[in-house]
Enzyme design. Structure first.
Site, short mmCIF file in Angstrom:
data_model
loop_
_atom_site.label_atom_id
_atom_site.label_comp_id
_atom_site.label_asym_id
_atom_site.label_seq_id
_atom_site.Cartn_x
_atom_site.Cartn_y
_atom_site.Cartn_z
N ASP A 67 0.87 -1.18 0.00
CA ASP A 67 0.00 0.00 0.00
C ASP A 67 0.91 1.23 0.00
O ASP A 67 2.12 1.12 0.19
CB ASP A 67 -0.88 0.00 1.27
N SER A 68 0.28 2.39 -0.15
CA SER A 68 1.05 3.63 -0.07
C SER A 68 1.51 3.93 1.35
O SER A 68 2.38 4.77 1.55
CB SER A 68 0.18 4.79 -0.58
N CYS A 87 -10.88 2.97 0.02
CA CYS A 87 -9.46 3.26 0.25
C CYS A 87 -9.10 2.45 1.48
O CYS A 87 -9.86 2.46 2.47
CB CYS A 87 -9.26 4.76 0.50
N THR A 88 -7.98 1.76 1.42
CA THR A 88 -7.68 0.83 2.52
C THR A 88 -7.35 1.55 3.84
O THR A 88 -7.29 0.92 4.89
CB THR A 88 -6.51 -0.11 2.14
N HIS A 89 -7.16 2.86 3.76
CA HIS A 89 -6.97 3.62 5.01
C HIS A 89 -8.31 3.79 5.77
O HIS A 89 -8.32 3.94 6.98
CB HIS A 89 -6.43 5.01 4.71
N TYR A 142 -0.89 8.41 -2.53
CA TYR A 142 -0.94 8.11 -3.97
C TYR A 142 -2.17 8.77 -4.61
O TYR A 142 -2.20 9.00 -5.81
CB TYR A 142 -1.06 6.60 -4.20
N GLY A 143 -3.18 9.00 -3.80
CA GLY A 143 -4.50 9.37 -4.33
C GLY A 143 -4.57 10.66 -5.08
O GLY A 143 -5.52 10.91 -5.82
N CYS A 168 -4.22 -1.52 -1.96
CA CYS A 168 -4.39 -0.08 -2.15
C CYS A 168 -5.39 0.07 -3.29
O CYS A 168 -5.15 -0.45 -4.40
CB CYS A 168 -3.05 0.54 -2.52
N ASN A 169 -6.50 0.73 -3.03
CA ASN A 169 -7.51 0.89 -4.08
C ASN A 169 -6.98 1.72 -5.24
O ASN A 169 -7.28 1.45 -6.40
CB ASN A 169 -8.75 1.58 -3.51
N THR A 170 -6.18 2.74 -4.90
CA THR A 170 -5.67 3.64 -5.94
C THR A 170 -4.76 2.87 -6.90
O THR A 170 -4.91 2.97 -8.12
CB THR A 170 -4.90 4.80 -5.27
N GLU A 211 -2.81 8.49 8.50
CA GLU A 211 -1.35 8.36 8.64
C GLU A 211 -0.87 9.06 9.92
O GLU A 211 0.11 8.66 10.53
CB GLU A 211 -0.62 8.93 7.41
#
Ligand code: DGL
Length: 267
Positions: free
Chosen positions: A10-11, A184-186, A42-43, A73-75, A152
């Site tokens: 992921d980012s 979004c995985t966040h 990344y988004g 990561c969806n992006t 984050e």
């Protein structure tokens, strides 16, 4: 090859929500995780940049002899997955299709909200997948670029986060969606805060569960599922290894003893 680990990336810390679910669903598997903490988010980046970053990470994971890769990561799944599939000859799984399947199953009124990064929303990928699964579904997408930095920073329950969530989600509530994909995985890390804003009745879909099940099935089908039960997971980031380790230890069911920095630009 059965004993080789699964590469997950992921980012940043968001992909840990997918790791957590893989650990729950297929506990025999070992994981090599890479979080691109030096280059997150990344988004808001271009497709070319997201493809370049994702390829570098895949090249790094291949040096760790992974038997499959999860783009957590969806992006990156939305913009780079097809390119990555052309590069590698091991199974590579994204999170978007599993998320779309879960949302199509969850909705009753066929109105689905998707919250994601700007890049994922602009790619329209969730809309395409959801419409393919059920042409009657109306999709309302909303980019939420402030969520990723809040996660984050570990501001998961802060009043500011609630206020921002309220602003982002009010439109979706007005559209009367009954299901929101956490695209979004966040975002699953904000679940409690989002729940306060959208109320108890809203389906909040976390694609991680469906992704872990997809991975489980692929491994079984290809006879790549690991049989032995002793685990050794490895964690790598492009910056801030100690901060990442502390965060990971609040999320994962296992203890993260060590996280190492990698100069990802060399791949
Ligand atoms: N966690 C990522 C996703 O699922 C990306 C967040 C970001 O880096 O902007 O889209």
């Amino acid at each position: 090859m059965r004993d080789f680990p699964i590469g997950v990336f992921d980012s940043g810390v968001g992909g840990l929500t997918v790791v957590r679910e893989i650990m729950r669903q297929i506990p025999n598997e070992n994981i090599v995780y890479f979080g691109d903490t030096a280059r997150v988010p990344y988004g808001s980046k271009s497709k070319d940049t997201i493809i370049k970053f994702s390829k570098q990470i895949v090249d790094f994971l291949l040096t760790k002899k992974v038997k499959a890769i999860v783009v957590a990561c969806n992006t990156a799944s939305a913009l780079a997955l097809e390119d990555l599939k052309r590069e590698v000859d091991i199974p590579i799984i994204g999170v978007v299709m599993p998320g779309a399947i879960a949302a199509a199953e969850a909705t009753r009124n066929e109105k689905v909200g998707v919250i994601a990064t700007e890049a994922t929303v602009n790619s329209n990928i969730y809309t395409h997948y959801l419409r393919d699964l059920n042409p009657n579904i109306q999709v309302y997408s909303k980019a939420c670029p402030l969520f990723c930095p809040l996660v984050e920073e570990n501001w998961l329950y802060d009043p500011i986060t609630i206020e921002i969530a309220d602003r982002y989600l009010s439109e979706l509530i007005e559209y009367e969606v009954d299901t929101i994909v956490l695209g979004c995985t966040h975002y699953p890390l904000l679940r409690h805060t989002l729940r306060k804003v959208v109320g108890e009745k809203m389906n909040l879909v976390n694609p991680a569960y469906e992704t872990a099940i997809t991975l489980k099935n692929v491994l079984k089908e290809k006879q790549l599922d690991r049989l032995s039960k002793t685990n050794e997971h490895l964690f790598y980031v492009s910056d801030g290894a100690e901060k990442f380790k502390a965060f990971a230890n609040t999320i994962l069911p296992c203890e993260v003893m060590e996280t190492n920095d990698v100069n990802i630009e060399q791949y």
